[in-house]
Design a protein around this motif. Structure first.
Motif, PDB file in Angstrom:
ATOM      1  N   TYR A  51       8.586  -2.029  -4.740  1.00 31.31           N
ATOM      2  CA  TYR A  51       9.115  -2.506  -3.457  1.00 31.31           C
ATOM      3  C   TYR A  51       8.054  -3.300  -2.711  1.00 31.31           C
ATOM      4  N   SER A  52       6.838  -2.771  -2.672  1.00 33.45           N
ATOM      5  CA  SER A  52       5.749  -3.453  -1.980  1.00 33.45           C
ATOM      6  C   SER A  52       5.402  -4.775  -2.646  1.00 33.45           C
ATOM      7  N   ALA A  53       5.422  -4.791  -3.975  1.00 30.20           N
ATOM      8  CA  ALA A  53       5.061  -6.004  -4.711  1.00 30.20           C
ATOM      9  C   ALA A  53       6.003  -7.158  -4.403  1.00 30.20           C
ATOM     10  N   GLU A  54       7.245  -6.840  -4.068  1.00 28.17           N
ATOM     11  CA  GLU A  54       8.239  -7.880  -3.817  1.00 28.17           C
ATOM     12  C   GLU A  54       8.338  -8.294  -2.355  1.00 28.17           C
ATOM     13  N   MET A  55       7.537  -7.681  -1.492  1.00 28.95           N
ATOM     14  CA  MET A  55       7.547  -8.037  -0.073  1.00 28.95           C
ATOM     15  C   MET A  55       6.569  -9.181   0.175  1.00 28.95           C
ATOM     16  N   GLY A  56       6.935 -10.360  -0.300  1.00 27.29           N
ATOM     17  CA  GLY A  56       6.078 -11.529  -0.154  1.00 27.29           C
ATOM     18  C   GLY A  56       6.122 -12.105   1.246  1.00 27.29           C
ATOM     19  N   VAL A  57       5.341 -13.135   1.465  1.00 32.08           N
ATOM     20  CA  VAL A  57       5.259 -13.767   2.777  1.00 32.08           C
ATOM     21  C   VAL A  57       6.604 -14.369   3.158  1.00 32.08           C
TER      22      VAL A  57
ATOM     23  N   SER B 286     -10.538  -4.542  -3.707  1.00 33.58           N
ATOM     24  CA  SER B 286     -10.374  -4.623  -2.254  1.00 33.58           C
ATOM     25  C   SER B 286      -9.702  -3.389  -1.673  1.00 33.58           C
ATOM     26  N   GLY B 287      -9.162  -2.519  -2.545  1.00 29.08           N
ATOM     27  CA  GLY B 287      -8.530  -1.302  -2.045  1.00 29.08           C
ATOM     28  C   GLY B 287      -9.513  -0.325  -1.445  1.00 29.08           C
ATOM     29  N   GLY B 288     -10.760  -0.371  -1.908  1.00 33.55           N
ATOM     30  CA  GLY B 288     -11.774   0.526  -1.363  1.00 33.55           C
ATOM     31  C   GLY B 288     -11.443   1.988  -1.620  1.00 33.55           C
ATOM     32  N   LEU B 289     -11.885   2.850  -0.717  1.00 41.29           N
ATOM     33  CA  LEU B 289     -11.707   4.290  -0.886  1.00 41.29           C
ATOM     34  C   LEU B 289     -10.290   4.746  -0.545  1.00 41.29           C
ATOM     35  N   LEU B 290      -9.759   4.255   0.570  1.00 40.37           N
ATOM     36  CA  LEU B 290      -8.460   4.732   1.056  1.00 40.37           C
ATOM     37  C   LEU B 290      -7.353   3.702   0.934  1.00 40.37           C
ATOM     38  N   GLY B 291      -7.686   2.462   0.575  1.00 45.76           N
ATOM     39  CA  GLY B 291      -6.673   1.433   0.437  1.00 45.76           C
ATOM     40  C   GLY B 291      -6.322   0.760   1.750  1.00 45.76           C
ATOM     41  N   LYS B 292      -5.545  -0.295   1.666  1.00 43.57           N
ATOM     42  CA  LYS B 292      -5.153  -1.060   2.849  1.00 43.57           C
ATOM     43  C   LYS B 292      -3.877  -0.534   3.490  1.00 43.57           C
ATOM     44  N   GLY B 293      -3.247   0.416   2.833  1.00 46.45           N
ATOM     45  CA  GLY B 293      -2.027   0.981   3.388  1.00 46.45           C
ATOM     46  C   GLY B 293      -0.785   0.417   2.725  1.00 46.45           C
ATOM     47  N   PHE B 294       0.263   1.230   2.675  1.00 45.34           N
ATOM     48  CA  PHE B 294       1.524   0.825   2.046  1.00 45.34           C
ATOM     49  C   PHE B 294       2.079  -0.437   2.704  1.00 45.34           C
ATOM     50  N   LEU B 295       2.417  -1.430   1.891  1.00 48.64           N
ATOM     51  CA  LEU B 295       2.965  -2.735   2.306  1.00 48.64           C
ATOM     52  C   LEU B 295       1.929  -3.652   2.940  1.00 48.64           C
ATOM     53  N   HIS B 296       0.645  -3.294   2.870  1.00 50.12           N
ATOM     54  CA  HIS B 296      -0.394  -4.116   3.493  1.00 50.12           C
ATOM     55  C   HIS B 296      -1.352  -4.750   2.483  1.00 50.12           C
ATOM     56  N   GLY B 297      -1.010  -4.697   1.219  1.00 49.39           N
ATOM     57  CA  GLY B 297      -1.848  -5.349   0.217  1.00 49.39           C
ATOM     58  C   GLY B 297      -1.667  -6.858   0.263  1.00 49.39           C
ATOM     59  N   LEU B 298      -2.767  -7.589   0.334  1.00 50.24           N
ATOM     60  CA  LEU B 298      -2.689  -9.041   0.508  1.00 50.24           C
ATOM     61  C   LEU B 298      -2.505  -9.800  -0.808  1.00 50.24           C
ATOM     62  N   GLN B 299      -3.067  -9.308  -1.893  1.00 50.03           N
ATOM     63  CA  GLN B 299      -3.011 -10.052  -3.152  1.00 50.03           C
ATOM     64  C   GLN B 299      -1.572 -10.287  -3.614  1.00 50.03           C
ATOM     65  N   SER B 300      -0.744  -9.276  -3.502  1.00 50.80           N
ATOM     66  CA  SER B 300       0.658  -9.444  -3.914  1.00 50.80           C
ATOM     67  C   SER B 300       1.472 -10.129  -2.824  1.00 50.80           C
TER      68      SER B 300
ATOM     69  N   ALA C 238      -3.300   0.173  -6.434  1.00 43.47           N
ATOM     70  CA  ALA C 238      -4.716   0.439  -6.137  1.00 43.47           C
ATOM     71  C   ALA C 238      -5.161  -0.257  -4.863  1.00 43.47           C
ATOM     72  N   GLU C 239      -4.650  -1.461  -4.608  1.00 48.77           N
ATOM     73  CA  GLU C 239      -5.042  -2.179  -3.391  1.00 48.77           C
ATOM     74  C   GLU C 239      -4.528  -1.459  -2.150  1.00 48.77           C
ATOM     75  N   GLU C 240      -3.355  -0.893  -2.204  1.00 55.42           N
ATOM     76  CA  GLU C 240      -2.747  -0.287  -1.024  1.00 55.42           C
ATOM     77  C   GLU C 240      -3.121   1.180  -0.835  1.00 55.42           C
ATOM     78  N   PHE C 241      -3.415   1.895  -1.939  1.00 57.60           N
ATOM     79  CA  PHE C 241      -3.718   3.324  -1.829  1.00 57.60           C
ATOM     80  C   PHE C 241      -5.166   3.659  -2.180  1.00 57.60           C
ATOM     81  N   GLY C 242      -5.937   2.655  -2.615  1.00 60.71           N
ATOM     82  CA  GLY C 242      -7.361   2.823  -2.804  1.00 60.71           C
ATOM     83  C   GLY C 242      -7.765   3.737  -3.956  1.00 60.71           C
TER      84      GLY C 242
END
Length: 370
Positions: free
Chosen positions: A35-41, A239-253, A271-275
């Motif tokens: 679902y997150s992967a398909e939430m493009g700009v 870029s996900g780091g330790l805790l990630g950027k958060g659900f639906l907040h990954g920029l690469q996808s 991995a980007e969103e949940f770290g």
């Protein structure tokens, strides 16, 4: 030998609950990532997550049907399943299949597309469980005979060409031979021969497959072409780091830098969103799945069940390692889906049947412990 037909109530009561819960958890995380992967700009999700849920319901029904039928009955039908459904569908796809990403590996069934190489893994596992136990590969003639039987489907997949799936088939065959009792010298000779023939196999690869292997060594070799996927996937995971950027907040996808985010690189999205901590949870869940699969095989006194479970475990293990490894740039890109997480009806259905077969083997051992 008769085999008890378990009711749905008995499956829940006596089945491996740890395995079921772990698989369901991975599936839910997969749907969220799709679902997150398909939430493009500037656009809404295109419905892949909803389709995956539908495939999940279909897979659930098939899961219970397979357990009701039982692994012993399916092994009894193994030659028919292998030749008619596995080899037959692989031959059809070579003649009339759709070409996607350079491989002619899909059948168009009208409302949906089907990938025979996924279902073929089930047929291969069943036929090896029957053939290697009926004709133990303890002498050279039986070893070669079994190898030829199993190798037919592997060759058909390689011709498509689908390098990733053909490697999965090869590993399944190798592990099945070991568990079936093949002499070590035969297995080691076969493994050594495979490595010796690697330069020959290189000549049969398509140009895009060669580039995938070369950019694994040096992604900068083609940063805007074959190496682009590797570079962007590494960026996403890192870029996900330790805790990630958060659900639906990954920029690469979201910004469409990451190619095939809902299939090949679903782990990168997650991995980007949940770290790191979120990724660790997925790895632990997969470890639990492998532990329970191996446990089912060890409990089983039927050698056919042991060979079946071993080959299925090899399949799922390799795809998990390969898919996560390629997302991190640690392994070459093969396009293999990440079991339970990547979008795809054929893959989800096949791996659900695999888990159902493992569960059937597990349930068959219950009378020995009650």
């Amino acid at each position: 030998m008769g085999e008890k037909r378990f009711s749905i109530k008995e499956i829940f009561a006596y089945g491996d609950k740890v395995l079921i819960i772990s698989v369901l958890a991975l599936f839910v995380l997969g749907v969220l990532s799709i679902y997150s992967a398909e939430m493009g700009v500037g656009r809404k999700a295109s419905g892949f997550a909803m389709r995956q849920l539908v495939w999940g319901l279909i897979s659930l029904v098939v899961f219970f049907v397979v357990i009701k039928v039982g692994y012993r009955r399916l092994i009894n039908w193994a030659y028919f399943i292998y030749w008619v459904f596995s080899v037959g569908s692989l031959l059809i796809v070579l003649l009339t299949g759709l070409t996607v990403k350079g491989a002619q590996s899909w059948l168009n069934l009208g409302l949906l597309r089907f990938q025979p190489s996924e279902a073929g893994k089930i047929g291969l596992a069943l036929v090896m469980a029957k053939h290697f136990c009926r004709y133990p590969p303890e002498n050279l003639s039986r070893f070669i005979g079994g190898l030829i039987l199993a190798g037919i489907s592997t060759l058909l997949v390689f011709i498509q060409p689908d390098l990733g799936s053909s490697i999965v088939y090869g590993l399944m065959i190798l592990i099945a031979l070991v568990v079936a009792g093949a002499p070590k010298r035969y297995v080691l000779t076969l493994t050594g021969l495979a490595f010796v023939l690697l330069p020959v196999g290189w000549q049969f690869l398509k140009e895009y497959q060669k580039k995938r292997l070369l950019v694994f060594i040096n992604p900068a070799l083609d940063p805007l072409g074959a190496g682009y996927n590797v570079i962007q996937s590494r960026i996403a995971v890192g870029s996900g780091g330790l805790l990630g950027k958060g659900f639906l907040h990954g920029l690469q996808s979201k910004l469409r830098f990451l190619p095939e985010p809902h299939t090949d690189f679903i782990f990168s999205v997650y991995a980007e969103e949940f770290g790191f901590l979120g990724s660790l949870i997925v790895l632990v869940l997969f470890c639990v799945v492998f532990w329970r699969i191996i446990n089912a095989g060890l409990r089983c006194k039927d050698k056919r069940g042991k060979v079946l479970v071993a080959s299925l475990a090899a399949w799922i293990w390799f795809q998990v390692v390969e898919s996560i490894g390629m997302s991190m740039g640690l392994l070459p890109i093969t396009g293999l889906p990440l079991p339970f997480l990547s979008y795809g009806g054929s893959s989800l259905l096949a791996v659900s049947v695999a888990i159902a077969l493992v569960m059937s083997v597990y349930l068959s051992t219950m009378k020995d412990y009650e």
